[in-house]
Write a protein that holds these residues in place. Structure first.
Motif, mmCIF file in Angstrom:
data_model
loop_
_atom_site.group_PDB
_atom_site.id
_atom_site.type_symbol
_atom_site.label_atom_id
_atom_site.label_comp_id
_atom_site.label_asym_id
_atom_site.label_seq_id
_atom_site.Cartn_x
_atom_site.Cartn_y
_atom_site.Cartn_z
ATOM 1 N N CYS A 243 0.843 -0.956 0.383
ATOM 2 C CA CYS A 243 -0.151 -0.291 0.126
ATOM 3 C C CYS A 243 0.763 1.120 -0.260
ATOM 4 O O CYS A 243 0.381 2.488 -0.837
ATOM 5 N N LEU A 244 2.239 1.063 0.697
ATOM 6 C CA LEU A 244 2.539 2.332 0.893
ATOM 7 C C LEU A 244 3.467 2.622 -1.151
ATOM 8 O O LEU A 244 3.302 3.819 -0.914
ATOM 9 N N VAL A 245 4.108 1.505 -1.312
ATOM 10 C CA VAL A 245 4.674 1.423 -2.561
ATOM 11 C C VAL A 245 3.551 2.077 -3.658
ATOM 12 O O VAL A 245 3.582 3.177 -4.609
ATOM 13 N N ASP A 246 1.963 1.663 -3.923
ATOM 14 C CA ASP A 246 1.002 2.277 -4.019
ATOM 15 C C ASP A 246 1.057 3.764 -3.939
ATOM 16 O O ASP A 246 -0.100 4.381 -5.005
ATOM 17 N N ARG A 247 0.971 3.700 -3.441
ATOM 18 C CA ARG A 247 0.349 5.639 -2.778
ATOM 19 C C ARG A 247 1.768 7.057 -3.224
ATOM 20 O O ARG A 247 1.718 7.057 -3.654
ATOM 21 N N VAL A 248 3.479 5.891 -3.078
ATOM 22 C CA VAL A 248 4.479 6.977 -3.705
ATOM 23 C C VAL A 248 3.749 6.277 -5.207
ATOM 24 O O VAL A 248 4.239 7.489 -5.571
#
Length: 364
Positions: A243-248
């Motif tokens: 999820c963190l990678v998707d947000r970035v």
């Protein structure tokens, strides 16, 4: 701060001296010199915390002098000696207390041999045992005090560690989410008139990121409430890395994620530390790397977790330790809490932040 102990000790010395002198009088002692010596076995107790060895020396000397003039006043003046022995054992190192005890034993036996007509040794032995008991009690009190101080120091260190972890958590949480919000708000403003769909997606990302930030802030402060059980979910961890990678990615930075080995549950502290280091690294790329790309590598193989974040959009940090950027320094401090390390390593076109964490423990 010392007036209260001195006042208490002065009162103790006055009471003991008065009772010792009264006891000597009731035992038929009328020699003024002997009565003065009995008083001297207790009067120095007023300074027992400032000069315990000197206090013991005066009390012991007065008791020995009583024996020299032919008066057996151990029952009257012995209590002052016992209190002095206890104080020496409490406030001075064990070798000093042992030397004082040896001197006391010598005086007790010498006085007994001078005053005892039949040469019996039981009374002297009993007096020695009583003095030994005072020494043991003082030693136990000193050991207990040392243990209390060690526990207090350990508690202070633990409190400092908790504050440091909370500061890291708050910094990482706010920095990451506000970076995403700022970037997406800028994108929405830039394309609002030309690309309405992109603007809507950016605004939606701002809303989602803001709600997530509020949830994590509530979770963070919820742990500070004493006696209440939080109703929020667990802290973020590596299971949330996707999820963190998707947000970035939504914020405009292409990110590749690679997982090596078989993912496995980690101790809570280690899991949160790895997530926060990844979050901080990606946030720095968002803020400073311009048109960068990033690659996140998570390696579960072996008993050390290795997390690498490669940034191709900026120069490596300076190699000298005293010029380490604040972001790298904060990551290192966080990793050290769990026995790990963080390094900044140059790569082609940029640099990589590499976290290595042991997975067999959860930190201090």
């Amino acid at each position: 701060m010392r007036s209260q102990p001195i006042a208490v000790d002065a009162l103790l010395a006055t009471v003991v001296a008065g009772l010792s002198t009264t006891t000597a009088v009731t035992r038929g002692v009328s020699d003024p010199a002997a009565l003065v010596l009995v008083g001297l076995t207790a009067a120095p107790l007023a300074l027992r915390q400032r000069a315990p060895v000197a206090t013991m020396g005066v009390a012991l000397g007065a008791l020995g002098a009583c024996a020299v003039i032919g008066e057996d006043l151990a029952a009257a003046g012995g209590f002052g000696v016992l209190v002095a022995m206890f104080t020496v054992a409490t406030l001075r190192p064990r070798p000093v207390a042992a030397a004082v005890f040896a001197a006391t034993t010598l005086v007790v036996w010498a006085a007994h041999l001078r005053l005892s007509a039949d040469g019996t040794w039981s009374a002297a032995a009993l007096s020695t045992v009583v003095v030994l008991t005072a020494w043991v009690l003082g030693e136990s009190t000193r050991s207990w005090g040392d243990r209390v101080r060690r526990l207090a120091a350990r508690s202070a260190r633990a409190t400092l560690d908790r504050r440091l972890r909370l500061a890291h958590e708050l910094h990482d949480l706010v920095a990451h989410h506000m970076s995403v919000v700022t970037l997406q708000a800028g994108v929405a403003h830039y394309v609002l008139d030309s690309d309405l769909d992109t603007a809507r997606r950016a605004i939606a990302t701002v809303g989602d990121t803001g709600r997530e930030a509020l949830t994590e802030l509530r979770r963070l402060f919820d742990v500070l409430r004493v006696g209440e059980r939080g109703e929020l979910g667990p802290n973020p961890g590596l299971t949330d890395l996707g999820c963190l990678v998707d947000r970035v990615r939504l914020a405009g930075v292409p990110v590749d994620l690679e997982v090596r080995g078989e993912a496995r549950p980690l101790p809570a502290g280690t899991d949160l530390c790895a997530y926060r280091v990844a979050q901080e690294s990606l946030t720095n790329i968002l803020k400073h790397a311009g048109r960068a790309t990033a690659r996140v590598t998570l390696d579960y193989r072996g008993d050390v977790l290795t997390l690498g974040i490669v940034n191709t959009g900026g120069p490596p940090p300076p190699p000298r330790p005293d010029h380490t950027p604040d972001g790298i320094r904060a990551m290192r401090e966080r990793a050290e809490l769990y026995g790990g390390t963080v390094t900044a390593e140059p790569v082609d076109g940029g640099f990589a932040v590499v976290l290595r964490l042991p997975t067999a423990r959860s930190g201090r």
